[in-house]
Write an enzyme that holds these catalytic residues in place. Structure first.
Site, mmCIF file in Angstrom:
data_model
loop_
_atom_site.group_PDB
_atom_site.id
_atom_site.type_symbol
_atom_site.label_atom_id
_atom_site.label_comp_id
_atom_site.label_asym_id
_atom_site.label_seq_id
_atom_site.Cartn_x
_atom_site.Cartn_y
_atom_site.Cartn_z
ATOM 1 N N ILE A 56 -85.393 -31.984 13.928
ATOM 2 C CA ILE A 56 -86.855 -32.080 13.835
ATOM 3 C C ILE A 56 -87.473 -31.521 15.107
ATOM 4 O O ILE A 56 -88.426 -30.733 15.069
ATOM 5 C CB ILE A 56 -87.302 -33.557 13.663
ATOM 6 C CG1 ILE A 56 -86.776 -34.140 12.354
ATOM 7 C CG2 ILE A 56 -88.828 -33.674 13.714
ATOM 8 C CD1 ILE A 56 -86.895 -35.658 12.253
ATOM 9 N N ASP A 77 -84.962 -34.138 26.069
ATOM 10 C CA ASP A 77 -83.805 -34.539 25.255
ATOM 11 C C ASP A 77 -82.664 -34.853 26.205
ATOM 12 O O ASP A 77 -82.763 -34.567 27.409
ATOM 13 C CB ASP A 77 -83.411 -33.408 24.266
ATOM 14 C CG ASP A 77 -82.655 -33.937 23.043
ATOM 15 O OD1 ASP A 77 -81.605 -34.605 23.222
ATOM 16 O OD2 ASP A 77 -83.095 -33.688 21.903
ATOM 17 N N ASP A 193 -93.971 -38.885 3.561
ATOM 18 C CA ASP A 193 -94.099 -39.498 2.231
ATOM 19 C C ASP A 193 -95.348 -38.965 1.520
ATOM 20 O O ASP A 193 -95.330 -38.713 0.316
ATOM 21 C CB ASP A 193 -94.159 -41.032 2.370
ATOM 22 C CG ASP A 193 -92.926 -41.580 3.059
ATOM 23 O OD1 ASP A 193 -91.808 -41.154 2.699
ATOM 24 O OD2 ASP A 193 -93.071 -42.408 3.969
ATOM 25 N N ARG A 196 -94.748 -35.268 0.540
ATOM 26 C CA ARG A 196 -93.911 -35.202 -0.675
ATOM 27 C C ARG A 196 -94.724 -35.612 -1.897
ATOM 28 O O ARG A 196 -94.659 -34.962 -2.952
ATOM 29 C CB ARG A 196 -92.715 -36.151 -0.539
ATOM 30 C CG ARG A 196 -91.644 -35.640 0.381
ATOM 31 C CD ARG A 196 -90.525 -36.650 0.545
ATOM 32 N NE ARG A 196 -89.475 -36.102 1.394
ATOM 33 C CZ ARG A 196 -88.795 -36.792 2.297
ATOM 34 N NH1 ARG A 196 -89.034 -38.086 2.473
ATOM 35 N NH2 ARG A 196 -87.866 -36.195 3.025
ATOM 36 N N HIS A 220 -91.638 -47.029 5.351
ATOM 37 C CA HIS A 220 -90.929 -45.759 5.188
ATOM 38 C C HIS A 220 -89.447 -45.981 4.888
ATOM 39 O O HIS A 220 -88.572 -45.641 5.689
ATOM 40 C CB HIS A 220 -91.113 -44.881 6.432
ATOM 41 C CG HIS A 220 -90.385 -43.577 6.323
ATOM 42 N ND1 HIS A 220 -90.759 -42.588 5.422
ATOM 43 C CD2 HIS A 220 -89.286 -43.108 6.957
ATOM 44 C CE1 HIS A 220 -89.920 -41.579 5.517
ATOM 45 N NE2 HIS A 220 -89.010 -41.858 6.434
HETATM 46 N N1 LIG Z 1 -90.235 -40.804 9.889
HETATM 47 C C1 LIG Z 1 -89.761 -39.922 9.047
HETATM 48 O O1 LIG Z 1 -90.381 -39.626 8.023
HETATM 49 C C2 LIG Z 1 -88.465 -39.223 9.338
HETATM 50 C C3 LIG Z 1 -88.122 -38.063 8.621
HETATM 51 C C4 LIG Z 1 -86.944 -37.403 8.922
HETATM 52 C C5 LIG Z 1 -86.093 -37.907 9.911
HETATM 53 N N2 LIG Z 1 -86.444 -39.042 10.571
HETATM 54 C C6 LIG Z 1 -85.584 -39.578 11.636
HETATM 55 O O2 LIG Z 1 -85.764 -38.804 12.819
HETATM 56 C C7 LIG Z 1 -84.604 -38.927 13.660
HETATM 57 C C8 LIG Z 1 -84.138 -37.566 14.140
HETATM 58 O O3 LIG Z 1 -83.705 -36.768 13.079
HETATM 59 P P1 LIG Z 1 -83.117 -35.288 13.339
HETATM 60 O O4 LIG Z 1 -82.753 -34.738 12.026
HETATM 61 O O5 LIG Z 1 -84.007 -34.519 14.239
HETATM 62 O O6 LIG Z 1 -81.770 -35.673 14.148
HETATM 63 P P2 LIG Z 1 -80.932 -34.731 15.128
HETATM 64 O O7 LIG Z 1 -79.632 -35.395 15.351
HETATM 65 O O8 LIG Z 1 -80.935 -33.329 14.660
HETATM 66 O O9 LIG Z 1 -81.789 -34.775 16.470
HETATM 67 C C9 LIG Z 1 -81.968 -35.939 17.201
HETATM 68 C C10 LIG Z 1 -82.128 -35.575 18.669
HETATM 69 O O10 LIG Z 1 -82.316 -36.783 19.407
HETATM 70 C C11 LIG Z 1 -81.652 -36.610 20.625
HETATM 71 N N3 LIG Z 1 -81.415 -37.885 21.296
HETATM 72 C C12 LIG Z 1 -80.427 -38.782 21.059
HETATM 73 N N4 LIG Z 1 -80.531 -39.795 21.924
HETATM 74 C C13 LIG Z 1 -81.604 -39.551 22.708
HETATM 75 C C14 LIG Z 1 -82.231 -40.218 23.777
HETATM 76 N N5 LIG Z 1 -81.775 -41.375 24.231
HETATM 77 N N6 LIG Z 1 -83.328 -39.655 24.316
HETATM 78 C C15 LIG Z 1 -83.811 -38.482 23.856
HETATM 79 N N7 LIG Z 1 -83.263 -37.798 22.857
HETATM 80 C C16 LIG Z 1 -82.170 -38.326 22.296
HETATM 81 C C17 LIG Z 1 -80.360 -35.878 20.277
HETATM 82 O O11 LIG Z 1 -79.779 -35.286 21.438
HETATM 83 C C18 LIG Z 1 -80.878 -34.881 19.265
HETATM 84 O O12 LIG Z 1 -81.240 -33.661 19.891
HETATM 85 C C19 LIG Z 1 -83.576 -39.665 12.793
HETATM 86 O O13 LIG Z 1 -83.556 -41.025 13.165
HETATM 87 C C20 LIG Z 1 -84.105 -39.515 11.378
HETATM 88 O O14 LIG Z 1 -83.665 -40.527 10.518
HETATM 89 C C21 LIG Z 1 -87.610 -39.699 10.300
HETATM 90 O O1 LIG Z 2 -84.292 -39.963 4.558
HETATM 91 C C1 LIG Z 2 -84.065 -39.949 5.777
HETATM 92 O O2 LIG Z 2 -83.090 -40.523 6.263
HETATM 93 C C2 LIG Z 2 -84.951 -39.180 6.689
HETATM 94 C C3 LIG Z 2 -86.401 -39.452 6.489
HETATM 95 O O3 LIG Z 2 -86.724 -40.812 6.630
HETATM 96 C C4 LIG Z 2 -86.942 -38.894 5.196
HETATM 97 O O4 LIG Z 2 -87.699 -39.572 4.518
HETATM 98 O O5 LIG Z 2 -86.632 -37.726 4.899
#
Ligand SMILES: NC(=O)c1ccc[n+]([C@@H]2O[C@H](COP(=O)([O-])OP(=O)(O)OC[C@H]3O[C@@H](n4cnc5c(N)ncnc54)[C@H](O)[C@@H]3O)[C@@H](O)[C@H]2O)c1
Ligand SMILES: O=C(O)C[C@H](O)C(=O)O
Length: 356
Positions: A56, A77, A193, A196, A220
């Protein structure tokens, strides 16, 4: 001649600062480069992305660098920020980009920020629930929230890390402990959400998704994601089968992507789009624009739960108004009860993580 000499000195300084080895050792090399460029930077807000090198985070960094309301963009990061920062900083938009690597640079990344967006943490793999991420992500969110409480207690926080239904409560408890909690400024991001829901409803109605507005309330995760199809704009009616199909698809949109990615993570591109849309709305509110309304998981008195997602009006102080649910039909009333039952446990789990 003198101007030329000055420019050459600046070039020499930037070249020295760009040595990746300096950055890896924990120096603020890109911060210094940012300072060189700040002279020509645009006026606007200071935004930090924590977890900027992730799936993300990278796309979100790109999108926030394109937002004309951003003057300074801090990318933090625990890995890979030098590359992401160098890459994004070459975009010829106004925001000055500075990179921060590792926990020893967290405080520098956060100091002076108006808005902090947090996509740090592990994503799901097939077969996992969002709650399965709690073990790892709860600690990450606690550490980052402690940094915010110390370095930018007045910033608006957009929390993306899952499980959002618990991580928002974790951040709130950290801020309360530090004496900095402002309920208007802590927002769990549920925009994906809504994005979508707008897309799937538009498909059924055969219209452009940009013309559709579906309120999605609750939280969520699974059944806590409650689309209010009776309140869709433009006003539309759905058969019982369509309502069932749409509700299930919206509630399981995240799982649909997790399964399609088959172990390579969860939604990143649509999430970065949604996060940029929500952060952009927060910045428009901060700037004083009127009528900025988005759904978010916020401190709320709409139900008996301490946090709940509904539409909120974003302004200079954050979520200045939290809207009521509006009239629900029978299907939605049943969904609301299910959502509240699950949400109560998830919120409590977050609270206990800090209070224990
Ligand atoms: N709210 C939503 O609608 C939604 C949607 C999609 C994903 N997410 C969540 O977002 C999060 C990230 O998803 P992603 O696909 O980018 O994961 P990803 O693994 O690709 O990226 C996560 C990043 O966080 C970094 N990280 C880990 N520990 C850290 C710390 N202590 N400080 C700073 N950075 C740190 C990692 O190095 C990595 O670069 C997940 O928890 C996922 O479930 C939420
Ligand atoms: O589904 C997940 O784990 C990531 C995120 O919360 C989403 O809705 O895509």
């Amino acid at each position: 001649m003198e101007a030329r000499a000055g420019a050459n000195q600046r070039i020499a300084r930037i070249s020295a600062h760009l040595q990746p080895s300096n950055f890896q050792e924990g120096s603020d090399v890109l911060l210094k480069r940012g300072e060189c460029r700040a002279k020509g930077g645009a006026p606007g807000f200071k935004v930090a992305i924590l977890g900027a090198a992730g799936g993300i985070g990278q796309s979100l960094s790109l999108l926030m660098k394109m937002n004309p309301l951003v003057s300074v963009l801090h990318l933090y990061d625990v890995v890979n920020t030098p590359g992401v920062t160098a890459d994004v900083s070459h975009m010829d938009t106004g925001a000055v980009v500075r990179g921060f690597l590792g926990q020893q640079q967290l405080e520098s990344a956060l100091t002076g920020m108006d808005l902090v967006i947090i996509p740090a943490g592990v994503p799901r793999k097939p077969g996992m629930t969002r709650d399965d991420l709690f073990k790892i992500n709860a600690g990450i969110v606690r550490t980052l929230s402690e940094g915010i409480a110390k370095c930018c207690p007045n910033a608006i926080v957009n929390l993306i890390s899952n499980p959002v239904n618990s991580t928002v409560a974790i951040a709130a408890e950290v801020f309360k402990k530090a004496g900095t909690y402002d309920p208007k400024r802590l927002l769990g991001v549920t925009t994906l959400d809504v994005v979508r829901a707008n897309t799937f409803v538009a498909e059924i109605l055969g219209v452009d998704p940009r013309e559709v507005d579906v309120p999605v309330v609750g939280g969520h995760a699974g059944v806590t994601i409650l689309p209010l199809l009776s309140q869709v704009k433009p006003p539309s009616s759905f058969t019982a089968e369509e309502t069932e199909y749409l509700t299930n698809r919206i509630q399981n949109g995240g799982t649909e992507v997790v399964e399609a990615k088959a172990g390579a993570g969860s939604a990143t591109l649509s999430m970065a789009y949604a996060a940029a849309k929500f952060a952009g709305a927060c910045l428009r509110g901060l700037k004083g624009e009127a009528g900025v309304v988005e759904c978010a998981f916020a401190d709320s008195q709409v139900t008996e739960l301490p946090f709940f997602a509904t539409k909120v009006r974003l302004g200079r102080a954050g979520a200045e108004e939290v809207y009521q649910l509006g009239p629900l039909n029978e299907y939605e009333r049943i969904g609301l009860e299910k959502a509240k039952r699950e949400l109560a446990g998830s919120i409590q789990k977050g609270v206990e993580f800090i209070r224990k």
